[in-house]
Design a protein around this motif. Structure first.
Motif, mmCIF file in Angstrom:
data_model
loop_
_atom_site.group_PDB
_atom_site.id
_atom_site.type_symbol
_atom_site.label_atom_id
_atom_site.label_comp_id
_atom_site.label_asym_id
_atom_site.label_seq_id
_atom_site.Cartn_x
_atom_site.Cartn_y
_atom_site.Cartn_z
ATOM 1 N N GLY A 33 0.817 -1.220 0.000
ATOM 2 C CA GLY A 33 0.000 0.000 0.000
ATOM 3 C C GLY A 33 0.844 1.261 0.000
ATOM 4 N N TYR A 34 1.977 1.219 -0.677
ATOM 5 C CA TYR A 34 2.956 2.311 -0.623
ATOM 6 C C TYR A 34 2.737 3.403 -1.681
ATOM 7 C CZ TYR A 34 7.410 4.725 -1.025
ATOM 8 O OH TYR A 34 8.372 5.690 -1.089
ATOM 9 N N CYS A 35 2.254 3.001 -2.846
ATOM 10 C CA CYS A 35 2.222 3.930 -3.999
ATOM 11 C C CYS A 35 1.275 5.110 -3.820
ATOM 12 C CB CYS A 35 1.759 3.172 -5.245
ATOM 13 S SG CYS A 35 2.990 2.059 -5.902
ATOM 14 N N LEU A 36 1.619 6.187 -4.510
ATOM 15 C CA LEU A 36 0.696 7.313 -4.675
ATOM 16 C C LEU A 36 -0.109 7.031 -5.943
ATOM 17 C CD1 LEU A 36 3.188 10.228 -4.005
ATOM 18 C CD2 LEU A 36 1.311 9.469 -2.524
ATOM 19 N N PRO A 37 -1.330 7.573 -6.051
ATOM 20 C CA PRO A 37 -2.134 7.277 -7.235
ATOM 21 C C PRO A 37 -1.418 7.597 -8.563
ATOM 22 C CG PRO A 37 -3.497 8.270 -5.552
ATOM 23 C CD PRO A 37 -2.091 8.323 -5.031
ATOM 24 N N GLU A 38 -0.720 8.734 -8.616
ATOM 25 C CA GLU A 38 -0.043 9.092 -9.882
ATOM 26 C C GLU A 38 1.026 8.061 -10.217
ATOM 27 O OE1 GLU A 38 0.203 11.647 -7.193
ATOM 28 O OE2 GLU A 38 -1.877 11.847 -7.812
ATOM 29 N N GLU A 39 1.700 7.609 -9.162
ATOM 30 C CA GLU A 39 2.803 6.670 -9.323
ATOM 31 C C GLU A 39 2.264 5.305 -9.809
ATOM 32 O OE1 GLU A 39 4.452 6.347 -5.443
ATOM 33 O OE2 GLU A 39 6.240 5.279 -6.118
#
Ligand code: KIV
Ligand code: ZN
Length: 387
Positions: A175-181
């Motif tokens: 659950g690490y990512c940012l939405p853009e990433e």
């Protein structure tokens, strides 16, 4: 405008059931699987067959039970024995899928496997090839893809496409990512993997930063066509992507041009059923299915909703199977809400009467968290006004 279909891969019975205290027996899993069929999911991940004889039995019984055009999926590690056992558990399924995979991030390769990138590719390819000897439909998960560098991820995906993988699952395991990433990761794979059109890209996002829904939506906006999710968002740690949330995001935003085959009117009941079977309460402020999702308690909001529901609601509660919006009476409620609820319990108050009852109501409400219908009778009678 015709919409692109996003497949809903429900993993309530596998990733959801990994939650401590949520373990289900075969009987309970069968009841939930039948409900998921009715709800309209495309894939049911029924379990991890090698993990226990009970889970093997559950996958096998679900495979026998579900006769609609729904894929039944079993999880495996990239290990021959796991794959054989999953194939056996799935042998009665009309549409069986083996879901195999391995960790692909630096951290997994180094600390979990003490291995290297080439060896991981070799294992992944061997697992998919072996699974393909049992079933046509093979999904591969690149565990911790959220923290895997995109170039390596593309390399492994390309090798798997060569051996016939049908679905490429790109999990944000931690659950690490940012939405853009996360969206950019999916876009990168679409643009850099030769033959990517031969496989479906799948989003599997965990909610450690509360971004699972946003990340899954970023994934489908960038070309993924499957979302892996659970009822009520249950799952390891902070949970998985919540099925009801992603379905309603796509439904409420037609401009995305995406939709699912889910019968949204069954969402609320399904949520309650899963909560009850797993003994896992739904938080009251949970989007879509929480007890307060359509409840209004402050005077300003109540006045607006009574005049026109859409002033403070973006979803018609009936669309998700909730009977109606509720007007909750608390010390923050105004006259409009009191008049509305008083009318429901039988008092048509004039303006003057309402003023008197409202003063009594405030005294009462300051002592109580919530004023119920029976309390309204007590309040009206305490004012001694003739009605
Ligand atoms: O979160 C994850 O990476 C998983 C895989 C096993 C698909 O649940
Ligand atoms: Zn997961």
């Amino acid at each position: 405008m015709s919409k692109d279909k996003v497949q809903i891969f429900d993993t309530t019975l596998r990733d959801g059931e990994q939650v401590p205290g949520c373990k289900l027996d075969t009987e309970q899993k069968l009841v939930i699987a039948e409900r998921l069929e009715l709800l309209g999911v495309d894939v049911i991940e029924a379990g991890f067959p090698i993990s226990s004889p009970g889970d093997f039995n559950s996958v096998s019984e679900i495979a026998k039970l579900i006769k609609k055009d729904i894929t039944i999926c079993g999880l495996t590690r990239a290990v021959k024995k796991d794959i054989e056992v999953a194939a056996d558990a799935l042998k009665y399924a009309k549409y069986p899928r083996i879901h195999t995979g391995i960790g692909t991030s630096e951290s997994h390769i180094k600390h979990k496997f003490n291995s290297n990138k080439d060896a991981i590719i070799e294992k992944a390819v061997a697992a998919v090839k072996y699974a393909k000897t049992f079933v046509e439909d093979v999904e591969f998960f690149a565990e911790d893809a959220g923290r895997t560098d995109n170039e390596f991820l593309a390399r492994i995906c390309e090798e798997l496409i060569k051996v016939g993988v049908t679905v490429l699952n790109i999990p944000d395991t931690t659950g690490y990512c940012l939405p853009e990433e996360y969206g950019a990761k999916i876009k990168y794979l679409r643009e850099n993997v030769k033959g990517i059109e031969k496989a479906t890209l799948s989003c599997h996002c965990h909610n450690d930063l509360g971004l699972a829904t946003a990340n899954s939506i970023a994934g489908v906006v960038n070309g993924a066509r499957q979302i892996e999710c659970t009822i009520n968002g249950i799952g390891e740690r902070a949970g998985n992507t919540s099925l009801e949330e992603v379905v309603m995001v796509m439904r409420q935003h037609p401009s995305l041009g995406l939709d699912t085959g889910i019968n949204s009117k069954l969402l609320f009941d399904t949520s309650r059923m899963v909560s009850e079977k797993m003994g896992m309460r739904v938080q009251p402020n949970k989007a879509i299915v929480g007890a307060n999702a359509f409840a209004h308690s402050s005077g300003i909001h109540q006045d607006g909703v009574i005049k026109n529901r859409e002033t403070y609601e973006i979803i018609d509660p009936a669309d998700v199977g909730v009977n109606e919006s509720s007007i909750i009476l608390t010390a923050r409620s105004g006259r409009a809400a009191l008049a509305y609820r008083a009318k429901i319990v039988g008092y048509e108050l004039t303006k003057l009467q309402l003023d008197i009852v409202y003063q009594e109501f405030l005294k009462y409400a300051d002592r109580k968290k919530e004023v119920m219908d029976e309390d309204i009778h007590e309040i009206v009678s305490a004012t001694k006004i003739a009605i």
